[in-house]
Design an enzyme around this catalytic site. Structure first.
Site, mmCIF file in Angstrom:
data_model
loop_
_atom_site.group_PDB
_atom_site.id
_atom_site.type_symbol
_atom_site.label_atom_id
_atom_site.label_comp_id
_atom_site.label_asym_id
_atom_site.label_seq_id
_atom_site.Cartn_x
_atom_site.Cartn_y
_atom_site.Cartn_z
ATOM 1 C CB THR A 76 12.917 -32.941 -23.300
ATOM 2 O OG1 THR A 76 12.389 -32.743 -24.619
ATOM 3 C CG2 THR A 76 11.857 -33.596 -22.430
ATOM 4 C CE LYS A 98 16.730 -35.884 -22.598
ATOM 5 N NZ LYS A 98 15.959 -34.671 -23.030
ATOM 6 C CE LYS A 138 9.426 -32.559 -26.497
ATOM 7 N NZ LYS A 138 10.753 -31.995 -26.695
#
Length: 299
Positions: A96, A240, A172
């Site tokens: 990602t 993150k 995503k």
């Protein structure tokens, strides 16, 4: 000839993907910073050899690491993979990362004659191990063609989202917004139920049959109920990933207050030392604030 590939990152997702490619008849070289993971993979049929020894023969490199910095290091760091691959090989990048980063990786790979498929994954470690991931992919027709056997081996569904990198990573980010918020909301709902005298198992039993259910409730609440926080997806992932969401939102002038609130909970979990636990452990943040005793934590 059998496809010859390397998988960088033998964590819970990468290991399962590497296994799926093995089962599809590919020659698979596994690389990871943890030697025991590599040794275990070789025992299960992984092909031996250092990257320097096998790089020129590889048809594909699959990168299943944690973040953009690690992707860049694998591909373009000291002795990075791209410099050693033959022209026409493909990089399938599954981490990602920000969409703009994916575009930059595609450009730099193209300069070397290497295809780049922006291919973030979803589905968890269980689906990774049985080749049933959802893959949100974007890239050139040539990149898709070069990666097709790997996509077939690892995915139940491949979403073809565009002919250049970036679109896969953008989708995503949308997925991670929902997934991260849903896990935090699961934790909030289960612990809220406890303040009302409702056992977590009863919450799951009832809500899973009602309109308030979600895939994350049904998947993660059992971890809280059993008190088992063995990491299938770590708390550490979410600061993150939700950070990527907020970065993209800010660039678009978009306000995302629910994401901000969920992110704050994950950051609190990391500060409590829970970063390496399963992300369902975010429930411990709520439990600590409400002075609740979660299942499996009784003294």
């Amino acid at each position: 000839m059998s496809m010859n590939i390397a998988v960088f990152g033998l964590g819970s997702m990468g290991y399962g993907m590497a296994q799926s490619c093995l089962q599809a008849g590919m020659n698979v070289h596994g690389f990871d910073l943890v030697p025991d993971r590599v040794a275990r993979f070789v025992e299960e049929g992984g092909t031996t050899g250092t990257f320097a020894e096998v790089a020129s023969s590889l048809d594909a490199v699959v990168v299943v690491v944690l973040n953009a910095a690690q992707v860049e290091h694998v591909l373009f760091g000291d002795d990075g993979a791209v410099a050693h691959l033959h022209q026409g090989a493909v990089v399938k990048a599954c981490a990602t990362v920000p969409p703009e980063f994916a575009k930059e990786m595609e450009r730099r790979c193209a300069e070397r004659g290497i295809h780049y498929l922006d291919a973030p994954i979803s589905g968890g470690s269980v689906k990774a191990a049985i080749g049933q991931l959802g893959i949100m992919a974007s890239g050139s027709a040539s990149a898709f063609a070069a990666a097709e056997p790997i996509l077939e081996a690892t995915a139940e569904t491949v979403f073809r989202l565009g002919d250049t990198a970036g679109a896969g990573s953008a989708m995503k980010a949308v997925n991670q917004l929902l997934a991260g918020v849903h896990i935090a909301t699961m934790a909030e709902a289960v612990t809220f139920g406890m303040t009302q005298g409702i056992d977590p198992n009863t919450v799951l039993e009832v809500i899973s049959k009602c309109a308030g259910t979600s895939w994350m409730l049904e998947n993660r609440a059992p971890h809280v109920i059993s008190g088992d926080y063995t990491p299938h997806s770590q708390v550490n992932i979410w600061p993150k990933d939700l950070g990527i969401v907020l970065e993209a939102a800010q660039a678009a002038g978009f306000d995302a207050p629910i994401t901000e609130t969920a992110l704050a909970r994950y950051r609190e979990a990391v500060e409590m030392g829970l970063g390496g636990e399963d992300d369902a452990a975010v429930a411990k943040v709520y439990a600590a604030q409400a002075d609740l005793t979660l299942p499996g934590t009784e003294s």
